[in-house]
Design an enzyme around this catalytic site. Structure first.
Site, PDB file in Angstrom:
ATOM      1  N   GLU A 285      -3.099  10.312   3.050  1.00  0.00           N
ATOM      2  CA  GLU A 285      -4.287  10.481   3.882  1.00  0.00           C
ATOM      3  C   GLU A 285      -4.312  11.915   4.392  1.00  0.00           C
ATOM      4  O   GLU A 285      -3.271  12.460   4.777  1.00  0.00           O
ATOM      5  CB  GLU A 285      -4.291   9.505   5.062  1.00  0.00           C
ATOM      6  CG  GLU A 285      -4.428   8.051   4.649  1.00  0.00           C
ATOM      7  CD  GLU A 285      -4.589   7.106   5.823  1.00  0.00           C
ATOM      8  OE1 GLU A 285      -5.066   5.991   5.618  1.00  0.00           O
ATOM      9  OE2 GLU A 285      -4.231   7.499   6.964  1.00  0.00           O
TER      10      GLU A 285
ATOM     11  N   GLU B 263       0.841  -1.194   0.000  1.00  0.00           N
ATOM     12  CA  GLU B 263       0.000   0.000   0.000  1.00  0.00           C
ATOM     13  C   GLU B 263       0.876   1.245   0.000  1.00  0.00           C
ATOM     14  O   GLU B 263       1.927   1.274   0.643  1.00  0.00           O
ATOM     15  CB  GLU B 263      -0.895  -0.007   1.244  1.00  0.00           C
ATOM     16  CG  GLU B 263      -1.897   1.117   1.330  1.00  0.00           C
ATOM     17  CD  GLU B 263      -2.848   0.936   2.503  1.00  0.00           C
ATOM     18  OE1 GLU B 263      -3.249   1.959   3.083  1.00  0.00           O
ATOM     19  OE2 GLU B 263      -3.183  -0.218   2.847  1.00  0.00           O
TER      20      GLU B 263
ATOM     21  N   ASP C 203       0.237   5.405   0.580  1.00  0.00           N
ATOM     22  CA  ASP C 203      -0.845   6.239   1.110  1.00  0.00           C
ATOM     23  C   ASP C 203      -0.602   7.737   1.003  1.00  0.00           C
ATOM     24  O   ASP C 203       0.486   8.229   1.310  1.00  0.00           O
ATOM     25  CB  ASP C 203      -1.040   5.972   2.611  1.00  0.00           C
ATOM     26  CG  ASP C 203      -1.601   4.599   2.907  1.00  0.00           C
ATOM     27  OD1 ASP C 203      -2.191   4.007   2.001  1.00  0.00           O
ATOM     28  OD2 ASP C 203      -1.444   4.127   4.040  1.00  0.00           O
TER      29      ASP C 203
END
Length: 304
Positions: free
Chosen positions: A107, A103, A105
């Site tokens: 955010e 993953e 990211d």
């Protein structure tokens, strides 16, 4: 020599086009599916404009690309939730499906009115995460759209904001550092509730009288090595691409695997250092050193 100069110029133009969302015809309607709470998503302008809404502490929204891929560049422009966004999390990330997932990211952690968002980055490889870096944006991310790009190749991962690199995570697998190379990912966007931790460690809760909280997206650009049909579709429950796809996506004939793209340019390095010097609020390497915890091995290795 002339051929090398031309090649470098072509690569530079291709990268600039990707980072500036220069791909024609890529939109959410054609490229994506709404996989969670579709009633909270709305597409307009032929699929080029998207809103994702958070309406309660159990009902947000998620979008996922139809394509799975290994390596390339994924970009979109986002205008974050305006006003009091405490306890909300808006995301833009890539992720594989299954155990020991990979993953990458972005955010965006909301805050009280007038206080800055937190721009949170992380990377997981073989299920190992906890590689967070956080920044305060040097602009108001709720006032207009800003471009967020994840660039991933066999050498490194780079997070870009408005074409400015803010972080690099280099492939040091030869030193035992996990790096995503085998599992195809989707690109995701979502909005969800996280008032127990997202704002000031959970001290500031969401004001649900302000709901719905709406994040807006414009355009999506995917310049990736597609792995659909590899036997790794989510419905099959597998979490690794076929060896042929993984190897094929790593070959140097792909634009993102050009040698010039295994490191930042001098200009990009200056830009990133300026951002990190002025706007970093958390670095997992520095935090481990400060608290006397074991320091992850990549923290002592070259990242740029």
């Amino acid at each position: 020599m002339a051929k090398a100069v031309v090649t470098a110029a072509v690569v530079a133009v291709a990268v600039a086009a990707v980072l500036e969302l220069g791909l024609v015809g890529a939109n959410f309607q054609d490229q994506c599916d709404i996989t969670w709470e579709p009633q909270n998503a709305k597409m307009t302008e032929g699929g080029n404009h998207l809103t994702l809404s958070l309406v309660s502490n159990s009902s947000g929204c998620m979008l996922r690309t139809k394509k799975q891929f290994i390596y390339g560049s994924v970009s979109t422009r986002i205008q974050l939730v305006k006003g009091n966004s405490a306890g909300t999390v808006t995301t833009y990330y890539t992720s594989s499906i299954g155990e020991k997932h990979d993953e990458i990211d972005f955010e965006f952690l909301g805050n009280e009115t007038g206080k800055p968002y937190t721009l949170h980055t992380n990377v997981f490889a073989d299920g190992v995460g906890s590689r967070e870096m956080q920044f305060r944006p040097w602009f108001d991310p709720t006032d207009g759209f800003h471009n967020y790009t994840i660039f991933w190749n066999p050498c490194m991962i780079v997070w870009f904001v408005d074409s400015i690199p803010i972080r690099v995570f280099r492939n040091h697998s030869e030193a035992g550092v996990a790096f995503p190379t085998q599992r195809p990912m989707y690109a995701f966007s979502s909005i969800w509730a996280a008032e127990d931790w997202a704002t000031q460690g959970g001290r500031v809760k969401t004001d649900w009288t302000k709901a719905p909280f709406v994040a807006e997206y414009r355009d999506i650009a995917l310049s990736v090595c597609e792995c659909s049909g590899s036997g790794s579709a989510a419905g099959a429950g597998a979490d690794a691409a076929s060896p042929t796809c993984a190897r094929g996506c790593a070959t140097p004939d792909h634009w993102y695997a050009a040698p010039e793209l295994c490191q930042l340019s001098e200009k990009q390095l200056r830009q990133m250092k300026a951002v990190q010097l002025g706007y970093t609020i958390y670095d997992y390497c520095a935090d481990a050193r400060a608290k006397g915890r074991p320091v992850p091995p990549e923290c002592a290795l070259k990242q740029y």
